[in-house]
Design a protein around this motif. Structure first.
Motif, PDB file in Angstrom:
ATOM      1  N   MET A   1      -3.770  -5.575  17.444  1.00 16.21           N
ATOM      2  CA  MET A   1      -4.871  -4.841  16.824  1.00 16.21           C
ATOM      3  C   MET A   1      -4.334  -3.631  16.072  1.00 16.21           C
ATOM      4  O   MET A   1      -4.663  -3.430  14.906  1.00 16.21           O
ATOM      5  N   GLY A   2      -3.502  -2.836  16.747  1.00 13.58           N
ATOM      6  CA  GLY A   2      -2.935  -1.673  16.073  1.00 13.58           C
ATOM      7  C   GLY A   2      -2.029  -2.070  14.921  1.00 13.58           C
ATOM      8  O   GLY A   2      -1.863  -1.328  13.965  1.00 13.58           O
ATOM      9  N   GLY A   3      -1.426  -3.255  15.000  1.00  8.19           N
ATOM     10  CA  GLY A   3      -0.567  -3.727  13.923  1.00  8.19           C
ATOM     11  C   GLY A   3      -1.332  -4.580  12.933  1.00  8.19           C
ATOM     12  O   GLY A   3      -1.765  -4.115  11.880  1.00  8.19           O
ATOM     13  N   THR A   4      -1.562  -5.836  13.322  1.00  6.32           N
ATOM     14  CA  THR A   4      -2.151  -6.790  12.384  1.00  6.32           C
ATOM     15  C   THR A   4      -3.511  -6.350  11.862  1.00  6.32           C
ATOM     16  O   THR A   4      -3.761  -6.332  10.665  1.00  6.32           O
TER      17      THR A   4
ATOM     18  N   MET B   1      -4.240   4.138   2.621  1.00  3.41           N
ATOM     19  CA  MET B   1      -3.035   4.821   3.061  1.00  3.41           C
ATOM     20  C   MET B   1      -3.226   5.397   4.469  1.00  3.41           C
ATOM     21  O   MET B   1      -2.297   5.414   5.276  1.00  3.41           O
ATOM     22  N   LEU B   2      -4.459   5.851   4.743  1.00  2.00           N
ATOM     23  CA  LEU B   2      -4.757   6.349   6.081  1.00  2.00           C
ATOM     24  C   LEU B   2      -4.486   5.245   7.105  1.00  2.00           C
ATOM     25  O   LEU B   2      -3.886   5.471   8.161  1.00  2.00           O
ATOM     26  N   TYR B   3      -4.912   4.041   6.761  1.00  3.20           N
ATOM     27  CA  TYR B   3      -4.670   2.912   7.668  1.00  3.20           C
ATOM     28  C   TYR B   3      -3.182   2.631   7.807  1.00  3.20           C
ATOM     29  O   TYR B   3      -2.710   2.221   8.871  1.00  3.20           O
ATOM     30  N   VAL B   4      -2.418   2.841   6.732  1.00  8.74           N
ATOM     31  CA  VAL B   4      -0.975   2.615   6.837  1.00  8.74           C
ATOM     32  C   VAL B   4      -0.368   3.573   7.854  1.00  8.74           C
ATOM     33  O   VAL B   4       0.457   3.176   8.695  1.00  8.74           O
ATOM     34  N   PHE B   5      -0.792   4.823   7.812  1.00  8.92           N
ATOM     35  CA  PHE B   5      -0.244   5.781   8.777  1.00  8.92           C
ATOM     36  C   PHE B   5      -0.668   5.414  10.197  1.00  8.92           C
ATOM     37  O   PHE B   5       0.126   5.524  11.140  1.00  8.92           O
ATOM     38  N   ILE B   6      -1.923   4.979  10.343  1.00 10.61           N
ATOM     39  CA  ILE B   6      -2.371   4.537  11.665  1.00 10.61           C
ATOM     40  C   ILE B   6      -1.494   3.382  12.129  1.00 10.61           C
ATOM     41  O   ILE B   6      -1.040   3.330  13.272  1.00 10.61           O
ATOM     42  N   PHE B   7      -1.232   2.469  11.197  1.00 10.53           N
ATOM     43  CA  PHE B   7      -0.388   1.316  11.515  1.00 10.53           C
ATOM     44  C   PHE B   7       0.979   1.769  12.006  1.00 10.53           C
ATOM     45  O   PHE B   7       1.460   1.328  13.053  1.00 10.53           O
TER      46      PHE B   7
ATOM     47  N   ALA C   1      -6.159  -2.079   6.091  1.00 11.04           N
ATOM     48  CA  ALA C   1      -5.508  -1.413   4.963  1.00 11.04           C
ATOM     49  C   ALA C   1      -5.609  -2.298   3.727  1.00 11.04           C
ATOM     50  O   ALA C   1      -5.999  -1.846   2.644  1.00 11.04           O
ATOM     51  N   GLY C   2      -5.275  -3.588   3.903  1.00 15.75           N
ATOM     52  CA  GLY C   2      -5.322  -4.518   2.775  1.00 15.75           C
ATOM     53  C   GLY C   2      -6.727  -4.717   2.257  1.00 15.75           C
ATOM     54  O   GLY C   2      -6.966  -4.766   1.049  1.00 15.75           O
TER      55      GLY C   2
ATOM     56  N   VAL D   1       0.835  -1.201   0.000  1.00 20.65           N
ATOM     57  CA  VAL D   1       0.000   0.000   0.000  1.00 20.65           C
ATOM     58  C   VAL D   1       0.871   1.254   0.000  1.00 20.65           C
ATOM     59  O   VAL D   1       0.593   2.220  -0.708  1.00 20.65           O
ATOM     60  N   ILE D   2       1.945   1.219   0.757  1.00 23.90           N
ATOM     61  CA  ILE D   2       2.759   2.420   0.902  1.00 23.90           C
ATOM     62  C   ILE D   2       3.412   2.776  -0.424  1.00 23.90           C
ATOM     63  O   ILE D   2       3.545   3.956  -0.777  1.00 23.90           O
ATOM     64  N   SER D   3       3.788   1.759  -1.201  1.00 26.05           N
ATOM     65  CA  SER D   3       4.397   2.033  -2.490  1.00 26.05           C
ATOM     66  C   SER D   3       3.359   2.557  -3.477  1.00 26.05           C
ATOM     67  O   SER D   3       3.587   3.544  -4.177  1.00 26.05           O
ATOM     68  N   THR D   4       2.188   1.913  -3.491  1.00 28.46           N
ATOM     69  CA  THR D   4       1.154   2.320  -4.444  1.00 28.46           C
ATOM     70  C   THR D   4       0.710   3.764  -4.202  1.00 28.46           C
ATOM     71  O   THR D   4       0.536   4.528  -5.141  1.00 28.46           O
TER      72      THR D   4
END
Lengths: 584, 217, 106
Positions: free
Chosen positions: A408-411, A364-370, A417-418, A284-287
Motif C-alpha cells: 500500500m505504501g509502495g504500489t 510529487m507529494l505522493y512521491v515523497f510519501i512513497f 501519484a500516477g 513524476v520525480i523527473s517532471t
C-alpha cells in the motif's frame, strides 16, 4: 524493422504543437456504452480497467474497514463472528492482491500511457488487449459466485492441506484466479511485443522512458511466473476434486510442494505489483524536479535485476514450513540481494531531487510519501528475510505491517501519484489541487496510524489473522482501527474531488506540468490515434535542458482516416524551421 | 517505413506501419506465448521430477502399465503432423492454394488420430481401475502405496497436453476455412505461421512426455 | 525492403522438411530401442533418453519452428524460458532432496 531503419535516415520532420482545444479526442470519437464495451482502443481499455480496479479497491477497502472495526475489541461481537472474520480477511487479501494490485498499474495506467510514451497508435494486439479485460471480468464473476455460495476462508494463499478440506468455495475462487491469470499473461505478452516492435522513429532503448523499462520488467515477470500459478491452481483444483495426491498429505502428496509452486509465482508477483510503481515514481520525480533523472541506466537495469532476483527468493515465505535447512539458508542469503537494486533506485531518485526545481504538486507529494513509506517497508523486509529474526516474527502482525508498507505504501501510493500525474491527460480535466493535497496528507497520516502500531504488536507476539487478542494488545489494535478510519476519509475526499473534476473541473492544458515526455506532447485528452502525426524523438524523455519545441517533432501522416492533422496550432511561424532532421 | 503515405494493404491493421512490422510483432507475440507455455508445463515437469527423485521405484513399477507401442505410434503421428504443418506454411509462402489446404487437412486428421489413440489408452486404464485420485484408484497390479500419485501426474500431464491438441485442432480448422476463402498467400500468411508455431510446441512437449512417462525402466 | 526478407520469411524446401521429419522418426525408434532392447544401466538410461529428446526438440525448434533462420531474439526467448524452468526445478530440489523426512508430518 521500421524503427531500426529510421534511426539511420534523414527524416523530414515538422513541429507539431499540441492544440490546447482539441476538437476530436478519443472521448468524443466513439460514444455510447456499446462503443466502449467493444473498443480496441488501449486508452478506453485502460480507463475500463481503472474503473474496475477502483471498484474492487472500494470493495476490498470496505472489507478492511469491517475487519478493523471488529478488532476494536478482542471479544466476540454480534455482526462478525469468527467464521465471518476468516472470510473477511481472506476476501480482503484475495481481492486486493489479484483484482487490485496486480492489474492496477500495468493494466490500467500502463495500458493508457505505454503506447503514448512509445509514440504508437495502439498496443501490438489490440483485440487481445480487450480480451484480457473481459477475461479479468469473467475471473471476477467466478469470485462473486464463490461469495454468494460459501465464501472463502483459506487466506489468499490457498495453502494445502486446509484448502483441500475447507467447506468454503475454494474451487470457484481458484478457478476465478486461474482465469484472471490469463488476463495477466496476455497483457504481459502484449506489452513486451509492443515495446519491442512499436516504438516511434528515434526511440532507441536508451531513450525509453523509465516507466517503459519498469513495465517491461513487469511484463517479463508476468510472462514467466503467471503460468506457474495457473498450473498450481489447476493442480489444486484437481487435488480437491479428485484427490490426485500431489499436494494433499493424506493422499501421499506434499503440502510444502504447494507452497513452492505458489510462491514461485507469488513472490515474483509482488514485483509485478511494485516494479511498475517504480516506473511512475521515476517519471513524476523527473517532471516535478525539472531535471534529468540521475542514473538513467542504473534505474532502468535495476528494474530488470529486481525482476530476475525476484525469482530466486520465494522460499523466504516458507522458513517455518518444514523445508530443508539448506534451502532455507540459501533463500535467506538470496533475499538480501533484492535490497541492492532497490537501494540503487532509491539513491538515484534522491540524487535526481538534488538541486532540482522541485514543485510540490499532488503527484510529487505522493512521491515523497512513497519514498518514506516504501523505505520502511523495504527495510523491514530485509529484517524478515533474516532467518533467526523471521522465526520470531513469522505470521505475526509485523509481517502484516511490512507488506502493507510495501504494497500500500509502495504500489498504491505510486498508483495514486500516477493517477494524479496523468489525470489531466486521461480526462482533459484538472482536479482541485488543494483537496488533492489535503487527502494526500490524510492518507499519509491515516496509513501510519494504522500500520506503525502493527509493527510493535507484531514484534511483541500478536499473530496475524486472529479473531481476538489479549488485553495487552488492545491499545495497538484500537489505534490501528482509528488510523484506518482516517485513511477511509482520505480516500472519500479523493473520490469526491476526482468525480467533481470530471463534471466541473477546469479544462486541462496539453502539458500542465511542463514535462518533456512524449505522452505530454499529445492533446489532453489525446486523439483516437494518440498523435495525429508520427512522432519523431531526438532527445531523451528527461532532457530538460533542451527547448520544448524539440520534443514536438513528427512526420505528417495522411492515411489515418482523419484527413489532415487537426491537432496543430494553425499558422505556427516555427513550422518551417524543421524541414529535415537527421536521426543519427 | 520510409514512405508513410503508402496505402495500407487490407490485412495490415491500422496501428502498424507496414506488413513487415505486423508479421514480426505477431511472431514475437507467439514466441512470448510459447515462453508461457514452457513454464506452464514446467510446473508439471517440476512436480514429476520431485516425485521421481523421492519415489524412483514407484515410477519404474507404474510405467509398466503404459503401452510403449502406442506411445511411440502417437509420437510418430505428432511428428508427422508437425511435418505437414511445416509443409502447409511452405505452400502458403509459395502461393500453392491446394497444397495449403491439403496439408492442413492432413494435419487435422493426424491430430484426430492422436486423440483417438489417446482415447483407447485412457479407456483401457479406466477399465482396469487406473483412475486419477486416491479414492477412485482401484487397480491392484502395482505393489506401491502411492501408485495413484504416478497416475495422477500421468493423467494431468497427458490431459493438459491433450487439451492443447484439441485447441490446436480448433485453430487449424479456423485456418483451414480462412485458407479456403483464399485469404492466405505469399503476401500474408501470418496466421498460418503462428498456428504452426503453436502446433510445433504441442509436438515439442510430447517429445518430452513420451520418454519421461512411457520409457521409464 | 529486400533485406528484411532475410529473417522471418525463410522458405524451406520439401527435401529439408522431409529430412527433418525422417530424422525425428528415426530418433523416436532409437530411443524406444534403447529403453526396451538395449538396457543401459542407471543413470545412463535417463541421460540417453533425455539427450535424444533434447536433440529431437532442437530439430523441431530449429527447422520446423525456423529458429535457425529467425532473428536471434526469439531463440533467446526459448532459451530464457528453459533457464527459468531449470531454476525453478533446481531451487525446489534444494529443498526436496535435503529434507530430513520426505513429507514432513504435521
Amino acid at each position: 524493422m521500421a524503427t531500426a531503419e529510421a534511426t539511420t535516415k534523414t527524416l523530414k520532420v515538422q513541429r507539431f504543437k499540441p492544440s490546447e482545444n482539441p476538437t476530436n479526442t478519443y472521448l468524443t470519437d466513439e460514444k455510447g456504452v456499446w462503443a466502449w464495451m467493444t473498443t480496441v482502443d488501449h486508452k478506453k481499455i485502460g480507463i475500463m480497467y481503472l474503473v474496475a480496479v477502483a471498484f474492487f479497491f472500494a470493495l476490498g477497502g470496505f472489507l478492511a474497514i469491517a475487519l478493523r472495526t471488529k478488532l476494536l475489541t478482542g471479544a466476540s461481537i454480534d455482526f462478525i463472528d469468527a467464521d465471518a472474520y476468516n472470510q473477511l480477511f481472506t476476501l480482503h487479501g484475495a481481492i486486493m492482491v489479484f483484482f487490485v494490485l496486480v492489474p492496477s498499474i500495468p493494466a490500467a495506467l500502463g495500458n493508457f500511457i505505454m503506447p503514448m510514451q512509445l509514440g504508437a497508435k495502439d498496443v501490438a494486439f489490440p483485440r487481445l488487449n480487450l480480451a484480457s479485460f473481459y477475461i479479468y471480468v469473467v475471473g471476477a464473476i467466478f469470485t462473486f459466485i464463490a461469495l454468494a455460495l460459501n465464501g472463502l476462508d483459506t487466506g489468499w494463499t490457498f495453502y494445502t492441506p486446509y484448502s483441500t478440506e475447507s467447506g468454503s468455495s475454494v474451487i470457484w475462487v481458484t478457478t476465478g484466479v486461474f482465469i484472471l491469470g490469463f488476463s495477466s499473461i496476455l497483457t504481459g505478452t502484449n506489452f513486451i511485443t509492443t515495446i519491442h516492435k512499436l516504438r516511434a522513429p528515434g526511440i532507441t532503448w536508451s531513450k525509453l522512458p523509465l516507466n517503459i523499462w519498469a513495465l517491461y520488467a513487469t511484463s517479463v515477470i508476468q510472462v514467466l511466473a503467471t503460468p506457474v500459478l495457473a498450473i498450481t491452481l489447476l493442480l489444486l483444483i484437481m487435488e480437491r476434486w479428485l484427490g490426485i495426491g500431489i499436494f494433499d498429505p493424506a493422499m501421499g502428496g506434499d503440502p510444502v510442494l504447494f507452497q513452492h509452486f505458489f510462491w514461485f509465482y507469488s513472490h515474483p508477483a509482488v514485483y509485478i505489483m511494485i516494479v511498475p510503481g517504480f516506473g511512475i515514481i521515476s517519471e513524476v520525480i523527473s517532471t516535478f524536479s525539472k531535471k534529468t533523472v540521475f542514473g538513467y541506466w542504473a534505474i532502468a537495469l535495476s528494474s530488470l535485476a529486481i525482476a530476475f532476483i525476484g525469482f530466486l527468493v520465494w522460499g523466504h515465505h516458507m522458513f517455518t514450513s518444514g523445508q530443508s535447512a539448506v534451502a532455507t539458508t540459501v533463500f535467506s542469503f538470496l533475499t538480501f540481494l533484492v535490497g541492492i537494486p532497490t537501494g540503487i533506485k532509491i539513491f538515484n531518485w534522491v540524487a535526481t531531487l538534488y538541486k532540482g526545481s522541485i514543485k510540490m504538486d499532488t503527484p510529487m507529494l505522493y512521491v515523497f510519501i512513497f519514498l518514506f513509506l516504501f523505505s520502511i517497508g523495504g527495510f523491514t523486509g530485509i529484517m524478515l528475510g533474516t532467518l533467526s529474526v523471521n522465526i520470531h516474527l513469522h505470521d505475526t502482525y509485523y509481517v502484516v505491517a511490512h507488506f502493507h508498507y510495501v504494497m500500500m505504501g509502495g504500489t498504491l501510493i505510486a498508483l495514486l501519484a500516477g493517477l494524479h500525474y496523468w489525470w489531466p491527460k486521461m480526462t482533459g480535466k484538472m482536479y482541485n489541487e488543494r483537496l488533492g493535497k489535503v487527502s494526500a496528507v490524510l492518507i499519509f497520516i491515516g496509513f501510519n496510524v494504522t500500520f506503525l502500531p502493527q509493527f510493535v504488536m507484531g514484534s511483541q507476539g500478536m499473530p496475524r489473522r486472529y479473531y481476538n487478542y489479549i488485553d495487552q494488545f488492545a491499545p495497538f489494535h484500537q489505534t490501528s482501527t482509528i488510523g484506518s478510519y482516517i485513511l477511509g476519509v482520505g480516500f472519500l475526499i479523493m473520490l469526491y474531488y476526482l468525480l467533481h473534476s470530471l463534471f466541473r473541473g477546469e479544462k486541462a492544458p496539453a502539458n500542465p506540468w511542463g514535462s518533456r515526455a512524449l505522452e505530454w506532447q499529445a492533446t489532453s485528452p489525446p486523439d483516437f490515434h494518440n498523435f495525429g502525426h508520427t512522432p519523431v524523438v531526438i532527445h531523451g524523455p528527461y532532457d530538460y535542458h533542451q527547448p520544448m519545441e524539440e520534443f514536438q517533432l513528427g512526420i505528417a501522416v495522411d492515411t489515418n482516416g482523419h484527413g489532415k492533422d487537426t491537432h496543430v496550432e494553425p499558422d505556427d511561424p516555427e513550422l518551417d524551421k524543421w524541414k529535415n532532421y537527421s536521426l543519427g | 517505413m520510409a514512405n508513410h503515405s503508402s496505402t495500407h494493404p487490407a490485412h495490415v491493421q491500422h496501428h502498424f506501419v507496414d506488413s513487415e512490422q505486423q508479421f514480426d510483432s505477431a511472431k514475437m507475440g507467439m514466441w512470448v506465448f510459447i515462453v508461457n507455455e514452457v513454464l506452464f508445463f514446467g510446473g508439471l515437469f517440476c512436480a514429476y521430477i520431485v516425485f521421481r527423485t523421492w519415489y524412483p521405484d514407484l515410477f519404474t513399477q507404474a510405467a509398466t502399465q503404459l503401452d510403449t507401442f502406442w506411445g511411440a505410434v502417437n509420437t510418430v503421428v505428432l511428428i508427422g503432423s508437425s511435418l505437414t504443418v511445416a509443409m502447409a506454411i511452405r505452400s502458403a509462402q509459395k502461393n500453392q492454394q491446394r497444397g495449403l489446404e491439403i496439408n492442413l487437412l492432413i494435419t487435422i486428421a493426424l491430430a484426430c488420430v492422436f486423440l483417438v489413440i489417446k482415447y483407447f489408452e485412457y479407456s483401457h486404464k479406466i477399465h482396469i481401475g487406473i483412475l486419477p485420485g486416491a479414492e477412485n484408484y482401484t487397480f491392484e497390479g502395482i505393489d506401491h502405496p502411492l501408485a495413484h500419485v504416478f497416475f495422477g501426474i500421468y493423467y494431468i500431464m497427458t490431459g493438459v497436453h491433450g487439451l492443447h491438441v484439441i485447441v490446436g485442432i480448433g485453430l487449424m480448422l479456423w485456418i483451414y476455412f480462412r485458407a479456403r476463402k483464399g485469404e492466405f498467400g505469399s503476401e500474408y500468411y501470418t496466421p498460418v505461421e503462428i498456428t504452426g508455431l503453436y502446433w510445433h510446441l504441442v509436438d515439442l512437449i510430447w517429445i518430452f512426455l513420451f520418454p519421461l512417462l512411457y520409457l521409464i525402466e | 525492403m529486400s533485406d528484411n526478407h532475410k529473417h522471418g520469411h525463410h522458405i524451406s524446401t520439401p527435401a529439408q522438411l522431409w529430412a527433418v521429419g525422417g530424422a525425428l522418426i528415426v530418433l523416436t525408434i532409437v530411443t524406444v530401442l534403447f529403453a526396451r532392447v538395449i538396457h543401459l544401466p542407471y543413470p545412463f538410461n535417463i541421460i540417453t533418453a533425455l539427450a535424444i529428446a533434447f536433440t529431437k526438440a532442437g530439430l523441431v525448434a530449429a527447422f520446423f519452428m525456423n529458429l535457425y533462420w529467425d532473428v536471434k531474439f526469439n531463440l533467446m526467448l526459448l532459451i530464457a524460458s528453459l533457464a527459468f524452468f531449470i531454476l525453478m526445478v533446481a531451487i525446489t530440489l534444494l529443498d526436496t532432496l535435503y529434507r530430513i523426512e520426505v513429507v514432513p508430518s504435521f
